[in-house]
Design a protein around this motif. Sequence first.
Motif, short mmCIF file in Angstrom:
data_model
loop_
_atom_site.label_atom_id
_atom_site.label_comp_id
_atom_site.label_asym_id
_atom_site.label_seq_id
_atom_site.Cartn_x
_atom_site.Cartn_y
_atom_site.Cartn_z
N ILE A 128 4.13 -2.60 3.50
CA ILE A 128 4.35 -3.79 2.67
C ILE A 128 4.23 -5.05 3.52
O ILE A 128 4.77 -5.13 4.61
CB ILE A 128 5.75 -3.76 2.00
N GLU A 129 3.51 -6.01 2.97
CA GLU A 129 3.33 -7.30 3.64
C GLU A 129 4.15 -8.36 2.89
O GLU A 129 4.00 -8.53 1.68
CB GLU A 129 1.84 -7.66 3.62
N TYR A 130 5.02 -9.01 3.63
CA TYR A 130 5.83 -10.09 3.07
C TYR A 130 5.47 -11.40 3.76
O TYR A 130 4.97 -11.42 4.88
CB TYR A 130 7.33 -9.85 3.31
N ASP A 190 0.86 -1.19 0.00
CA ASP A 190 0.00 0.00 0.00
C ASP A 190 0.89 1.23 0.00
O ASP A 190 1.82 1.34 0.80
CB ASP A 190 -0.87 0.05 1.27
N THR A 191 0.57 2.15 -0.90
CA THR A 191 1.25 3.44 -0.89
C THR A 191 0.34 4.43 -0.19
O THR A 191 -0.83 4.56 -0.53
CB THR A 191 1.52 3.93 -2.33
N PRO A 209 -0.92 7.98 0.39
CA PRO A 209 -0.86 9.16 -0.46
C PRO A 209 -0.13 10.32 0.20
O PRO A 209 -0.18 10.51 1.41
CB PRO A 209 -2.33 9.52 -0.69
N GLU A 210 0.56 11.07 -0.64
CA GLU A 210 1.25 12.27 -0.16
C GLU A 210 0.21 13.34 0.15
O GLU A 210 -0.86 13.37 -0.44
CB GLU A 210 2.20 12.80 -1.23
N SER A 211 0.55 14.20 1.10
CA SER A 211 -0.33 15.34 1.37
C SER A 211 0.48 16.62 1.13
O SER A 211 1.70 16.59 1.06
CB SER A 211 -0.83 15.30 2.81
N GLU A 212 -0.22 17.73 1.01
CA GLU A 212 0.46 18.99 0.69
C GLU A 212 1.48 19.36 1.75
O GLU A 212 2.56 19.87 1.43
CB GLU A 212 -0.57 20.12 0.55
N ASP A 213 1.15 19.09 3.03
CA ASP A 213 2.07 19.50 4.07
C ASP A 213 3.12 18.43 4.38
O ASP A 213 4.01 18.64 5.19
CB ASP A 213 1.30 19.84 5.37
N ASP A 214 3.04 17.28 3.71
CA ASP A 214 4.01 16.22 3.95
C ASP A 214 4.23 15.45 2.65
O ASP A 214 3.52 14.49 2.35
CB ASP A 214 3.49 15.29 5.06
N PRO A 215 5.22 15.86 1.85
CA PRO A 215 5.41 15.26 0.53
C PRO A 215 6.09 13.89 0.54
O PRO A 215 6.21 13.26 -0.50
CB PRO A 215 6.30 16.29 -0.18
N ILE A 216 6.52 13.42 1.72
CA ILE A 216 7.23 12.14 1.78
C ILE A 216 6.26 10.98 1.56
O ILE A 216 5.24 10.89 2.24
CB ILE A 216 7.92 11.96 3.14
N GLN A 217 6.61 10.12 0.60
CA GLN A 217 5.76 8.97 0.34
C GLN A 217 6.06 7.86 1.35
O GLN A 217 7.21 7.67 1.74
CB GLN A 217 6.03 8.47 -1.08
N ARG A 218 5.04 7.14 1.75
CA ARG A 218 5.22 6.04 2.70
C ARG A 218 4.59 4.77 2.15
O ARG A 218 3.59 4.82 1.44
CB ARG A 218 4.59 6.39 4.05
N LEU A 219 5.19 3.65 2.53
CA LEU A 219 4.70 2.35 2.09
C LEU A 219 4.38 1.48 3.29
O LEU A 219 5.01 1.58 4.34
CB LEU A 219 5.77 1.63 1.25
#
Length: 231
Positions: free
Chosen positions: A220-222, A205-206, A208-218
């Motif tokens: 992930i299930e392994y 799952d990505t 979503p970025e927000s305007e005040d926080d442009p860092i993308q987060r993931l």
Amino acid sequence: MFEQQPETLQQKVKLLASESIRQDNPSQWFEVLYAEANGDSGQIPWARNTPHPYLQDWLDQNTPQGSGRSALVVGCGLGDDAEALAQQGFQVTAFDISPTAIAWCQKRFPNSQVKYQVADLFALDPAWHHKFDFVFECRNIQALPLKVRSIVMNAIASLLAPGGTLLVITRFRDSDTEPDGPPWPLSDTELAYFQELGLVEIHRDTVPESEDDPIQRLRIEYNREYSHHGS
């Protein structure tokens, strides 16, 4: 989130981390940060005093049955994620390199079923090898420099029992250029190393970025598949 912390706290973390790296002991700064916080979770940039929302969302969606199954929380901080897993019925072990953080967990949750203990990701108990049915890794890899990344990922992957699930929450960067940090977001090339270590990526799952926080987060299930060779 880290971006919303006061600039002075961000600078403190960067200074502590760079000093640790200079001394070739990249994880020693965590204990310094926890000890100097003097019981004020506001001085711990990642502390929320509530389970991580991406973990809670995953638990709500998947409602895993923890009964009779073991779980491990890597770098458990102040313990909220470990408690959330215990509420699902898992037998939870949660470790942190910081003795202050572990004592803080035990003070916050005096009647907890979680086994809180001090342990070092760079020197894990061999008895933990392939032991846990569920392993939760949230933002520890990204807090350590790139040169030790493969060591850390190898250590985390080694904890997972056959058929077990590893859930990873991390910041993501879309290039292999070394980022400024800490934290140092992970790239696809780095994440692919988990698959080289025998894990299968089940779901990603990505956030979503927000305007005040442009860092993308993931998130992930392994999964570690069962071996057909008895190994």
